[in-house]
Design an enzyme around this catalytic site. Structure first.
Site, PDB file in Angstrom:
ATOM      1  N   ASP A 164      49.086  43.387  33.370  1.00 24.91           N
ATOM      2  CA  ASP A 164      48.807  42.171  32.607  1.00 24.91           C
ATOM      3  C   ASP A 164      47.349  41.760  32.757  1.00 24.91           C
ATOM      4  OD1 ASP A 164      49.159  39.718  31.315  1.00 24.91           O
ATOM      5  OD2 ASP A 164      49.738  38.693  33.155  1.00 24.91           O
ATOM      6  N   HIS A 209      43.384  37.876  37.178  1.00 28.27           N
ATOM      7  CA  HIS A 209      43.363  37.902  35.707  1.00 28.27           C
ATOM      8  C   HIS A 209      43.763  36.607  34.996  1.00 28.27           C
ATOM      9  CE1 HIS A 209      47.531  39.574  36.397  1.00 28.27           C
ATOM     10  NE2 HIS A 209      47.792  38.636  35.518  1.00 28.27           N
ATOM     11  N   ASP A 235      51.719  36.348  39.464  1.00 28.74           N
ATOM     12  CA  ASP A 235      50.357  35.916  39.161  1.00 28.74           C
ATOM     13  C   ASP A 235      49.823  35.179  40.385  1.00 28.74           C
ATOM     14  OD1 ASP A 235      49.888  36.943  36.595  1.00 28.74           O
ATOM     15  OD2 ASP A 235      51.170  35.407  35.722  1.00 28.74           O
ATOM     16  N   HIS A 243      55.989  40.811  38.816  1.00 29.10           N
ATOM     17  CA  HIS A 243      54.592  40.429  38.632  1.00 29.10           C
ATOM     18  C   HIS A 243      54.419  39.014  39.172  1.00 29.10           C
ATOM     19  CE1 HIS A 243      50.734  40.713  36.629  1.00 29.10           C
ATOM     20  NE2 HIS A 243      50.934  39.520  36.110  1.00 29.10           N
TER      21      HIS A 243
HETATM   22 ZN   LIG Z   1      49.745  38.060  34.995  1.00 30.06          ZN
END
Ligand SMILES: [Zn+2]
Length: 1100
Positions: A397, A609, A287, A285
């Protein structure tokens, strides 16, 4: 069988806990018995940068001309012209965010090369790094102690001098501080820069032993647990610290538990249990921004993904998935060669793009059209680059899941959804792991939430076990997905994880005591298996409507500017697309498709997000997101202005206002006085003058500005005897006290008082009451606000009236409130005059425009209205393409959990015959409990951005009472409150004929929400590998949705265009059902809350 008749030396039963604890000694790298145990044998040999096997130099990349961190690409650096400095182990590099390049020359000891052994390069600078071949090919990342080994490929195991370059970024995987404000002055120590000749068997034994002892420790019961403890003890006893060969004996013992096949993917080809319980898939993941800026993410991508490409080479069973097409696009721009390598591993099914959306977006706040565009951008990019769209929405997420996601997924060719965040709920535990999720309109997707409750599993024994035993509905299809690999800051799986997983499968094969984990199946395979075993999903339980995350409720409010500018950008984009579409099919105007596409990419990016929710560090907002959104709005304004100019001619001087909404309306427009031709004005016209701005009321039905005579219900304000002001237009009467609160709001026509003046613990009996709450969550300040702070607040009571303006067109009163020594609010409360005819009724609201100076410390500002609406047990909140219902009571913990919720343009509390809505134009947090309606305004969290929301804010909201329950009038009025009429000097006839190009009639709840050109029209298509439509046709794409929840009918009408065909398509604009065109119109029919897309194909 023989048996001794006499027992001379009795045997003791081992004391389980002592024997178990002692097992740790064997492979404890830092323990006091290290030299007596396995770590002694990890290396055969090692040379470091301080020996003559190395020349190590370093260069600090200078800041750019604005004094900001520069991150030049390899190809943009002339390595021969650099003034290199000597570098040594123990040196410190920094401060935070800076970049250094190492030049590494190494010479492998020649005797190593004879051994046919692995050779490692070990590099640890406690920060993120990436090693390149001297020609610029990125090989693999480093991230401190956790990822320090680069296993040399055979082509690098050669004699003589070899040169490499290694870029380090002065940040860890989680930026320069986790949860708190980043440390801007962090330095990173070069701990190791070594060549290592490892004893591979000794290192493998470590992994064997790790899994066996985990089995002994973590299995709850059964013989296998004790067998594992026994084998581990035997391994310890067989080990001889003076004989390296004893390692092989130990490994042989380990096979009793692990089986004989764990040193290759063969272990997965053996399946004595004949079942797969857990599907393991690697992911990292990343971000897109969070505790680091976008600029660093671009480097995290290449670091993470090159590392995974290397692993895919070494482990044939390994499948890695990566989401967010924005990240693929950045990779293509920065490292096209790496994208090429990914495409090679895509063909062997090992590196798979997944997800379908442009970024892993927030789903609470983006507008409906934005959510569709997330997929349109993502899926088209995937098709363009990889030849096929994704079938899974990948969103592990995010901070809650709005109720129309299943429909939007289905509209985007996606029927499967993966997420995980719900395990963070801090009140109730979500009851399902594999289920059908049903949207407002009835559309569904198949959802899986990985039972291990993480998307960043370390691939430990426990993760494999939890992937099955924590499954919430094992009675249905008892399989789970295990998402392993370092994540959030990127990284991904490590060699060690794949080794551990082979051993877990070995244990399952041999003992059957743990779930059988499999690698080599895709995420799609997993979902297919679920469908096969659940009667195509029909046997699975269903969750209907919103999936509310019981956590991170502050993210609807934190970083107010990103939210406001997102709303404004979405609206400006709507307006531009509509105008540009109509112009491009009726004139020689060129549709600015590249510009529109690029703007959508930026908007979609800012919906990541952590970005839109306000949980990034300050650097992300001040250096990247705010400038990006400001530029988006500016570009949209200038493109819209250009389009309006194209429609008008210089001789056109009539005051016009373009209405981009699909219904008639009356609203105020503003024009600069000096730009108005004198002839257009006369004394009859209703006008308000403020400085050099003139305000008029424009009626789209009459296509002109209103005159004083049109205002049958003129607005006025007067002071009553008791220090109360009466703001009235004879339809609404508002009484405002000298303290600036609303004492009464009276609906004259319906003879109805709106404000409940009862004094309670939570209400002083006034509307527009500002309330300042303490805001001290347990964790994650930018994310969270907690329920206990609903009890710790004070009312802002001491307001003051500073000015009053009475004007038939718009009357107003300005009041100020002090919040603290450094913070204050100035509110303009206004009411417009009304014509009293039809549609204008809908815009009869009391409006509040606030300017706030905000310098608070962990406080939360809200405004509240206690209203005379008493019976509803549920309130309605606008969401994408519909409304979400939430309780107004606190009956259960599930109800209590929703003490703060997300909404869009309106929230509504209605009895069967009357209701009240609160409208807003840039806010998202809200709550309605009992008869108290609260709008969340500003927060002041101090981490991870200690300056978040400090400074000045401007925002608007309104209270809108209405006859009957929530109805189309509310939907329209909330739109009108957000979408401004676009004033210009032109010709109203031209304006009308342009807007008549495509219109909607029919049931009032139908909203024509978006107009655009078709993606692949020859003058629009921006994709390289997707073929354009024929040059002979053009197409308009119209999006219509049903806003209130009832089957509805309508008609789309066309004028001034030659319609060849009308198709009802999905949101990806794939061809669909053809509709009959009769008299230049088509009849349409929608389910309640349905989102429908129509493609109107016309002759070019
Ligand atoms: Zn995240």
């Amino acid at each position: 069988m023989s048996y001794s008749t006499i027992n001379l030396q009795p045997t003791f039963k081992p004391i389980d806990n002592l024997f178990l604890d002692r097992l740790r000694h064997f492979d404890d790298g830092g323990g006091q018995y290290r030299s007596q145990n396995l770590p002694k044998f990890y290396d055969y040999d090692r040379v470091d940068s301080e020996t003559d096997h190395f020349d190590l130099k370093v260069w600090r990349v200078p800041d750019d001309k604005n004094g900001k961190t520069a991150r030049p690409l390899f190809k943009d650096i002339d390595f021969d012209k650099i003034d290199w400095e000597d570098a040594h182990k123990g040196n410190m590099y920094g401060p935070s965010w800076k970049t250094f390049w190492f030049k590494i020359d190494w010479r492998i000891p020649e005797d190593w090369l004879l051994k046919k052994n692995d050779i490692y390069f070990e590099f640890n600078c406690d920060c993120e790094g990436l090693i390149y071949l001297r020609k610029g090919v990125p090989l693999q990342a480093f991230s401190g102690g956790g990822r320090a080994i680069f296993n040399l490929t055979d082509d690098l195991k050669i004699a003589g001098n070899q040169r490499f370059y290694l870029e380090i970024a002065c940040n860890g995987m989680f930026g320069n501080g986790d949860q708190g404000v980043p440390d801007e002055n962090r330095y990173f120590r070069l701990n190791s820069c070594d060549l290592v000749l490892p004893d591979v068997e000794a290192r493998r034994l470590h992994l064997d032993y790790w899994e066996i002892t985990d089995l002994a420790r973590e299995l709850d019961h059964g013989a296998t647990k004790f067998q594992a403890a026994l084998i581990a003890t035997q391994i310890m006893e067989a080990f001889d610290p003076n004989d390296r060969k004893s390692v092989l004996k130990c490994r042989k013992l380990a096979q009793q538990i692990l089986g004989p096949d764990i040193d290759s993917d063969e272990v997965y080809h053996q399946n004595p249990l004949n079942r797969i319980d857990v599907y393991g898939v690697g992911n990292c993941h990343i971000d897109t921004a969070w505790l680091w800026p976008f600029a660093e993410t671009r480097r995290k991508i290449v670091r993470s993904w090159t590392t995974q490409l290397k692993l895919a080479e070494e482990y044939p069973e390994y499948i890695f998935v990566a989401s967010q097409m924005q990240q693929f696009k950045w990779l293509k721009q920065d490292h096209p060669d790496v994208l090429k390598r990914i495409k090679e591993k895509f063909t062997t099914n090992q590196f798979l793009p997944i997800g379908g959306s442009w970024v892993e977006n927030d789903t609470n706040m983006p507008g409906g059209e934005s959510l569709i565009r997330q997929f349109l951008l993502g899926q088209k990019w995937l098709i363009d680059e990889f030849g096929a769209p994704s079938t899974v929405f990948w969103l592990p997420d995010t901070f809650g899941y709005s109720s129309q996601i299943p429909q939007i997924c289905q509209q985007s060719g996606i029927a499967k959804f993966l997420t995980q965040k719900l395990s963070w709920n801090n009140i109730n535990s979500f009851p399902l792991s594999t289920f059908n999720w049903k949207a407002l309109d009835g559309s569904q997707v198949l959802v899986h939430m990985p039972p291990a409750n993480t998307y960043t599993a370390e691939a430990n024994f426990g993760d494999v076990v939890r992937s099955l035993v924590q499954h919430k509905n094992l009675r249905d299809v008892p399989t789970g997905l295990l998402l392993f690999g370092e994540g959030d800051g990127g990284g991904g799986p490590k060699e060690e994880m794949l080794e551990k997983l082979r051993r877990c499968r070995g244990i399952a094969n041999t003992t059957g005591a743990i779930p059988s984990l499999h690698l080599g199946k895709t995420v799609e395979d997993f979902y297919e298996n679920v469908l096969e075993r659940s009667n195509h999903g029909a046997n699975l339980p269903t969750w209907t409507g919103e999936i509310y995350l019981e956590f991170h409720r502050g993210t609807y409010t934190t970083q107010a500017n990103v939210k406001k500018w997102m709303r404004f950008s979405e609206i400006k984009m709507h307006d531009l697309e509509l105008l540009a579409t109509f112009l491009s099919v009726t004139s020689d105007y060129k549709y600015p498709s590249k510009e529109i596409h690029d703007l959508w990419e930026d908007i979609a990016l800012c919906q990541f997000h952590d970005v839109l929710p306000g949980s990034c560090i300050g650097m992300v907002y001040y250096e990247e997101v705010f400038p990006m959104l400001q530029k988006v709005m500016k570009t949209l304004d200038s493109l819209t202005e250009k389009a309006l100019k194209h429609m008008n001619q210089s001789k056109d001087t009539e005051i016009c206002a373009l209405n981009t909404l699909p219904w008639q309306r009356v609203d105020l427009i503003e024009l600069k006085e000096n730009e108005l031709p004198a002839t257009t004005l006369n004394d009859e016209i209703a006008v308000v003058t403020e400085n050099d701005i003139k305000k008029f009321a424009y009626c789209t039905k009459l296509e002109r500005v209103l005159s004083k005579n049109d205002l049958k219900f003129p607005a006025s304000i007067k002071k009553l005897h008791n220090d109360v002001y009466l703001l009235s237009n004879n339809l609404l009467e508002a009484k405002i006290t000298k303290n600036g609160v609303l004492k009464s709001l009276y609906d004259v026509k319906n003879d109805r008082e709106i404000i409940d003046t009862t004094k309670t613990k939570q209400s002083l009996g006034f509307g527009n009451q500002f309330v300042l709450f303490d805001d001290e969550p347990l964790t994650y300040p930018a994310w969270d606000t907690e329920i206990y702070n609903l009890n710790t607040f004070r009312f802002l009571e001491e307001g003051e009236v500073v000015s009053v303006v009475s004007n038939a067109l718009e009357s107003k009163i300005v009041v100020t409130h002090t919040i603290s020594e450094s913070s204050s609010i100035e509110t303009t409360i206004s009411l417009k005059g009304a014509t009293g005819e039809g549609d204008t009724d809908e815009d009869n609201y009391l409006k509040f425009s606030c300017n706030v100076k905000w310098h608070e410390f962990y406080k939360f500002l809200k405004v509240q209205f206690p209203v005379t609406i008493y019976t509803p047990q549920f309130a309605l909140y606008e969401t994408q393409f519909g409304v979400t219902q939430r309780p107004t009571h606190w009956n259960t913990t599930w109800d209590i959990a929703k003490f703060e919720v997300c909404h869009h343009k309106f929230m509504d509390l209605s009895e069967h015959n009357y209701g009240v809505s609160i409208l807003n134009s840039s806010k998202y947090g809200a709550a309605i409990h009992g008869n108290l309606m609260r709008l969340s305004l500003l927060r002041s969290a101090k981490a991870p951005d200690d300056k978040a929301d400090m400074g000045e804010h401007h925002f608007e909201y309104a209270i809108y009472p209405h006859k009957g329950p929530l109805n189309a009038g509310v939907v329209k009025t909330a739109h009108n409150f957000n979408y401004k009429l676009l004033p210009h000097l032109g010709d109203s006839k031209k304006q009308k004929s342009l807007l008549d190009t495509l219109t909607l009639t029919g049931d009032e709840s139908l909203v024509l929400s978006s107009i655009k050109r078709a993606e692949h029209d020859s003058d629009v298509n921006i994709y390289e590998n997707i073929e354009s439509n024929s040059k002979d046709t053009k197409a308009i794409v119209a999006r219509v949705y049903e806003s209130l929840g009832g089957s509805s009918k309508g008609k789309l009408h066309f004028k001034g265009i030659k319609v060849l065909k009308v198709l009802k398509t999905n949101a990806m604009e794939d061809d669909g059902e053809e509709l009959d065109v009769v008299d230049n119109s088509v009849a349409i029919k929608l389910r309640g809350f349905e989102i429908a897309t129509y493609k109107i194909i016309i002759r070019a």
